[in-house]
Write a protein that holds these residues in place. Structure first.
Motif, short mmCIF file in Angstrom:
data_model
loop_
_atom_site.label_atom_id
_atom_site.label_comp_id
_atom_site.label_asym_id
_atom_site.label_seq_id
_atom_site.Cartn_x
_atom_site.Cartn_y
_atom_site.Cartn_z
N GLU A 159 0.78 -1.19 -0.10
CA GLU A 159 0.08 0.01 -0.13
C GLU A 159 0.94 1.23 -0.05
O GLU A 159 0.68 2.23 -0.76
CB GLU A 159 -0.83 -0.11 1.33
CG GLU A 159 -1.85 1.17 1.31
CD GLU A 159 -2.66 1.08 2.46
OE1 GLU A 159 -3.59 1.94 2.86
OE2 GLU A 159 -2.59 0.23 3.67
N ASN A 160 2.03 1.35 0.98
CA ASN A 160 2.65 2.64 0.87
C ASN A 160 3.79 2.49 0.24
O ASN A 160 4.94 3.73 0.38
CB ASN A 160 2.78 2.87 2.51
CG ASN A 160 1.64 3.10 3.54
OD1 ASN A 160 0.68 3.55 2.71
ND2 ASN A 160 1.52 2.56 4.55
N ALA A 161 4.20 1.67 -0.66
CA ALA A 161 5.52 1.76 -1.45
C ALA A 161 5.42 2.61 -2.55
O ALA A 161 4.51 2.86 -3.11
CB ALA A 161 5.75 0.28 -1.97
N PRO A 162 6.28 3.57 -2.85
CA PRO A 162 6.22 4.44 -3.84
C PRO A 162 6.13 3.89 -5.45
O PRO A 162 6.49 2.49 -5.46
CB PRO A 162 7.68 4.98 -3.87
CG PRO A 162 8.08 4.85 -2.50
CD PRO A 162 7.75 3.66 -2.08
N LYS A 163 5.17 4.49 -6.01
CA LYS A 163 4.91 3.58 -7.17
C LYS A 163 5.72 3.82 -8.42
O LYS A 163 5.57 3.10 -9.32
CB LYS A 163 3.28 4.17 -7.60
CG LYS A 163 2.05 3.88 -6.53
CD LYS A 163 2.22 2.66 -6.00
CE LYS A 163 1.23 2.52 -4.81
NZ LYS A 163 1.08 1.10 -4.01
N ASP A 164 6.33 5.00 -8.28
CA ASP A 164 7.27 5.27 -9.42
C ASP A 164 8.94 5.14 -9.09
O ASP A 164 9.73 5.95 -9.84
CB ASP A 164 6.93 6.62 -10.03
CG ASP A 164 7.05 7.83 -9.03
OD1 ASP A 164 7.18 7.58 -7.97
OD2 ASP A 164 6.89 8.91 -9.48
N SER A 165 9.22 4.31 -8.14
CA SER A 165 10.62 4.30 -7.75
C SER A 165 10.98 2.78 -8.41
O SER A 165 10.17 1.71 -8.26
CB SER A 165 10.79 4.30 -6.27
OG SER A 165 10.22 5.63 -5.99
N ALA A 166 12.41 2.62 -8.58
CA ALA A 166 12.88 1.49 -8.73
C ALA A 166 13.55 1.02 -7.68
O ALA A 166 14.17 1.83 -6.89
CB ALA A 166 13.88 1.59 -9.95
N TYR A 167 13.43 -0.26 -7.10
CA TYR A 167 13.84 -1.08 -5.96
C TYR A 167 15.31 -1.75 -6.19
O TYR A 167 15.19 -2.36 -7.15
CB TYR A 167 12.79 -1.68 -5.17
CG TYR A 167 11.65 -0.74 -4.78
CD1 TYR A 167 11.45 -0.47 -3.66
CD2 TYR A 167 10.80 -0.53 -5.85
CE1 TYR A 167 10.31 0.07 -3.42
CE2 TYR A 167 9.55 0.15 -5.34
CZ TYR A 167 9.40 0.61 -4.25
OH TYR A 167 8.32 1.30 -3.78
N VAL A 168 16.19 -1.13 -5.24
CA VAL A 168 17.43 -2.03 -5.52
C VAL A 168 17.79 -2.47 -3.95
O VAL A 168 17.53 -2.23 -3.04
CB VAL A 168 18.60 -1.00 -5.70
CG1 VAL A 168 20.06 -1.51 -5.97
CG2 VAL A 168 18.09 -0.22 -7.26
N GLY A 169 18.45 -3.82 -4.35
CA GLY A 169 18.75 -4.53 -3.14
C GLY A 169 19.22 -5.85 -3.23
O GLY A 169 19.84 -6.29 -4.51
N PRO A 170 19.31 -6.69 -2.36
CA PRO A 170 18.47 -6.60 -1.20
C PRO A 170 19.27 -6.12 0.19
O PRO A 170 20.66 -6.41 -0.03
CB PRO A 170 18.00 -8.11 -0.84
CG PRO A 170 18.74 -8.71 -1.56
CD PRO A 170 19.51 -8.08 -2.60
N VAL A 171 18.78 -5.63 1.25
CA VAL A 171 19.41 -5.70 2.32
C VAL A 171 19.27 -6.72 3.19
O VAL A 171 20.01 -6.77 4.50
CB VAL A 171 19.19 -4.24 3.06
CG1 VAL A 171 19.53 -2.98 2.61
CG2 VAL A 171 17.69 -4.19 3.59
N ASP A 172 18.35 -7.71 2.89
CA ASP A 172 18.37 -8.85 3.62
C ASP A 172 19.11 -9.85 3.66
O ASP A 172 19.56 -10.21 2.51
CB ASP A 172 16.89 -9.54 3.43
CG ASP A 172 16.46 -10.89 4.08
OD1 ASP A 172 16.98 -11.35 4.99
OD2 ASP A 172 15.60 -11.44 3.40
N PRO A 173 19.99 -10.13 4.84
CA PRO A 173 21.24 -11.12 4.65
C PRO A 173 20.94 -12.47 4.50
O PRO A 173 21.70 -13.51 4.01
CB PRO A 173 22.19 -10.84 5.79
CG PRO A 173 20.99 -10.46 6.90
CD PRO A 173 19.93 -9.61 6.12
N THR A 174 19.42 -12.88 4.47
CA THR A 174 19.26 -14.41 4.72
C THR A 174 19.38 -14.92 3.44
O THR A 174 19.53 -16.11 3.13
CB THR A 174 17.88 -14.68 5.03
OG1 THR A 174 16.89 -13.82 4.35
CG2 THR A 174 17.72 -13.95 6.62
N GLY A 175 19.40 -14.09 2.21
CA GLY A 175 19.45 -14.41 0.72
C GLY A 175 21.17 -14.70 0.55
O GLY A 175 21.30 -15.24 -0.61
#
Length: 257
Positions: free
Chosen positions: A193-209
């Motif tokens: 719901e609150n994720a920006p709609k026109d941004s590209a997402y880069v990552g991850p910061v989750d170390p479990t992967g």
């Protein structure tokens, strides 16, 4: 609007991708030839990486009934309610849940709860959330986002391409918190719901992967309208006009004086 195959080709060219780009869409019917994601791997994110890495992997889909999937992944796909004690498992642990095991991803259970509230409600794009290769069999208007895997220089250039036709300097590309599956899939596909709609997402910061995601790879999730804009801008951008700067043939060796 570019057809899906052409869109995939242009972004592959822009990022000089070695792994195939993937598209995300929702449907109320299982696509022909698609398999449940848990048939590839229990972890939704790892199944997606496998699909990018091996072209023989068929399209994969996730649905609410997939109890064989990672429980956390289903929560972040909007397909399951969070266990009331999950907030302890991902933070500091509690003796009465999973034997006190803890991932230490957040400093406290309260911070995890606040993060979930800030994310907002997560709504799947259809009965089945599908991830598959870019081809002409899918109407462009059905696509919610694209997922790319690339090295650091490639991702730097793709981030620059995402920012090329925008005056927004801070939020056109973002590195979000949360698990790998949400970063690559739920956020860019507009499910949160609150994720920006026109941004590209880069990552991850989750170390479990980290045990399965190669050190040199970074993931980029791109909302479809931004992906179309990036593909359209390719030739006029620095990648098209100054390709030897974007991808140098000769490197400057920095030496100590």
């Amino acid at each position: 609007m570019l057809n899906l195959e052409e869109l995939g080709k242009r972004l592959t060219e822009a990022g000089r991708l070695k792994l195939r780009p993937l598209c995300v869409y929702g449907t109320d019917e299982i696509p022909e030839g698609a398999v449940p994601s848990y048939k590839v791997d229990r972890c939704i994110a790892k199944a997606i990486y496998t699909s990018a890495l091996f072209e023989e992997t068929p399209p994969i889909y996730v649905e609410a009934a997939h109890e064989q999937c990672c429980v956390g992944g289903l929560v972040w796909m909007g397909l399951s309610e969070s266990h009331p004690k999950l907030k302890y498992f991902v933070t500091v642990g509690t003796p009465d849940f999973r034997g006190g095991a803890a991932e230490h991803l957040k400093a406290s259970p309260e911070l995890f709860e606040e993060s979930m509230k800030r994310t907002g409600k997560i709504i799947p794009p259809g009965k089945y959330t599908v991830v598959g290769p870019c081809n002409d069999n899918i109407a462009p208007e059905k696509i919610r986002s694209l997922i790319l895997f690339a090295g650091s220089e490639q991702i730097r250039n793709l981030c620059g391409l995402a920012q090329f036709n925008s005056s927004e300097i801070f939020f056109k590309t973002v590195i979000p918190g949360g698990p790998t599956c949400s970063m690559m899939l739920a956020f860019p596909a507009g499910m949160a719901e609150n994720a920006p709609k026109d941004s590209a997402y880069v990552g991850p910061v989750d170390p479990t992967g980290n045990p399965w995601l190669p050190q040199e790879l970074i993931i980029m999730g791109i909302p479809i309208l931004l992906a179309q804009q990036m593909a359209t801008d390719l030739e006029e951008s620095f990648i098209g006009k100054r390709s030897k700067i974007a991808y140098p043939e000769k490197r400057i060796i920095v030496k100590s004086k």
